[in-house]
Design an enzyme around this catalytic site. Sequence first.
Site, PDB file in Angstrom:
ATOM      1  N   CYS A 113     -39.518  28.693 -11.668  1.00  0.00           N
ATOM      2  CA  CYS A 113     -40.602  29.129 -12.503  1.00  0.00           C
ATOM      3  C   CYS A 113     -40.056  30.098 -13.358  1.00  0.00           C
ATOM      4  O   CYS A 113     -40.193  30.475 -14.576  1.00  0.00           O
ATOM      5  CB  CYS A 113     -41.559  29.422 -11.826  1.00  0.00           C
ATOM      6  SG  CYS A 113     -41.289  30.381 -10.325  1.00  0.00           S
ATOM      7  N   HIS A 226     -45.995  35.318 -13.819  1.00  0.00           N
ATOM      8  CA  HIS A 226     -44.605  36.049 -13.684  1.00  0.00           C
ATOM      9  C   HIS A 226     -44.413  36.961 -14.849  1.00  0.00           C
ATOM     10  O   HIS A 226     -44.720  36.355 -16.197  1.00  0.00           O
ATOM     11  CB  HIS A 226     -43.479  35.197 -13.330  1.00  0.00           C
ATOM     12  CG  HIS A 226     -43.424  34.627 -12.081  1.00  0.00           C
ATOM     13  ND1 HIS A 226     -44.373  34.936 -10.946  1.00  0.00           N
ATOM     14  CD2 HIS A 226     -42.741  33.541 -11.564  1.00  0.00           C
ATOM     15  CE1 HIS A 226     -44.016  34.009  -9.903  1.00  0.00           C
ATOM     16  NE2 HIS A 226     -42.977  33.185 -10.093  1.00  0.00           N
TER      17      HIS A 226
HETATM   18  O1  3JL Z   1     -41.446  32.807  -5.014  1.00  0.00           O
HETATM   19  C1  3JL Z   1     -41.607  32.597  -6.424  1.00  0.00           C
HETATM   20  O2  3JL Z   1     -42.127  33.290  -7.216  1.00  0.00           O
HETATM   21  C2  3JL Z   1     -40.859  31.220  -7.030  1.00  0.00           C
HETATM   22  C3  3JL Z   1     -40.145  30.496  -5.880  1.00  0.00           C
HETATM   23  C4  3JL Z   1     -40.344  28.850  -6.012  1.00  0.00           C
HETATM   24  C5  3JL Z   1     -39.976  28.211  -4.896  1.00  0.00           C
HETATM   25  C6  3JL Z   1     -40.275  28.613  -3.459  1.00  0.00           C
HETATM   26  C7  3JL Z   1     -39.837  27.882  -2.595  1.00  0.00           C
HETATM   27  C8  3JL Z   1     -38.829  26.928  -2.714  1.00  0.00           C
HETATM   28  C9  3JL Z   1     -38.117  26.709  -3.938  1.00  0.00           C
HETATM   29  C10 3JL Z   1     -37.206  25.405  -3.891  1.00  0.00           C
HETATM   30  O3  3JL Z   1     -37.455  24.522  -4.703  1.00  0.00           O
HETATM   31  O4  3JL Z   1     -35.934  25.757  -3.773  1.00  0.00           O
HETATM   32  C11 3JL Z   1     -38.625  27.317  -5.233  1.00  0.00           C
HETATM   33  C12 3JL Z   1     -38.201  27.087  -6.413  1.00  0.00           C
HETATM   34  O5  3JL Z   1     -36.991  27.421  -6.785  1.00  0.00           O
HETATM   35  O6  3JL Z   1     -38.836  26.321  -7.215  1.00  0.00           O
END
Ligand code: 3JL
Length: 320
Positions: A113, A226
């Site tokens: 994101c 964000h």
């Molecule tokens: O914490 C945030 O604000 C964004 C984190 C997003 C996220 C959370 C857990 C696992 C993954 C992942 O796919 O590794 C991802 C990702 O990179 O999309």
Amino acid sequence: MRKILAERLFPVDTLRLLASERSAGQRLAFGGRQIPVEVLDDDSFEDIDIALFSAGSSVSARYAQAAVDAGAVVIDNTSHFRMDDEIPLVVPEVNAYKIADHAHRGIIANPNCSTIQMVVALKPLYDAAGITRIVVSTYQSVSGAGRRAMEELGKQTAALFNSQEVECEQFPHQIAFNCIPHIDSFLPDGYTKEEVKMVQETRKILDDPEIRITATAVRVPVFCSHSESINVETRTKLSAGDVRAILREAPGVLLQDDPQGNDYPLATQATGKDATYVGRIREDDSVENGINLWVVADNLRKGAALNAVQIAEILIRDYH
Ligand SMILES: O=C(O)CCCc1cccc(C(=O)O)c1C(=O)O
């Protein structure tokens, strides 16, 4: 995902909802019906054209190929395939041409994101003047860590106002009225995985391994959207006026830059919207060709579900 598919009138013939045993049996609304959640297994993808994955990297690692083998195109919202050279990492406003490469493995990766909103804002500047260096600090909402994290922010806030003990389960420290410089896990060099994702994914999306990038990812007590403070050095000089003129026309960008009128991007205003909002545009004379930007977007929409559905729309428009 369901909300975005419905809002955009995506031509869904059959929607199949797949999850773990824990969630199976629930019914979720779509298209005026209550759709049952089924248990995901290798046979779940018969007659599926597009499989949207957003159940964690391990589920994508285990089942994406089964979906491809059944004839589906996978759009994966996790990090599992993002840095695979054979798999396109796509933000439609930035590199939609890469969707053509999905034919090779049948999988398209959705970026992180924080990366998505940054490249939507920077790609137009990259095309106009080149980019040599990016320094970004993020102010990430708790929704990026999930529903329980959002509930924790609420509970901690209420507890503090009632002089009660604060419970910390979703984050290593109290998140209410605090900033936590720790998103995803720490690596030996002191960076977090979230910061490394932003660096590596940006280079892949802009197709430029030479860009110097450094990131600091911070969790802030905001429920959704964000925010990012971005300092960028361009190859050729851009004035603040040039940047505004470029971004005013940029796809997916809404310019919100009237500081005298107290008008600049805000998480509370971006939430629920599709655009990537850019403001606080100013020249940075501490370096040659420096520009500062403030970039805000809804991390659950453009940062995830909207970007994935936009990729699916291009798939059925151009590659059906
Ligand atoms: O914490 C945030 O604000 C964004 C984190 C997003 C996220 C959370 C857990 C696992 C993954 C992942 O796919 O590794 C991802 C990702 O990179 O999309």
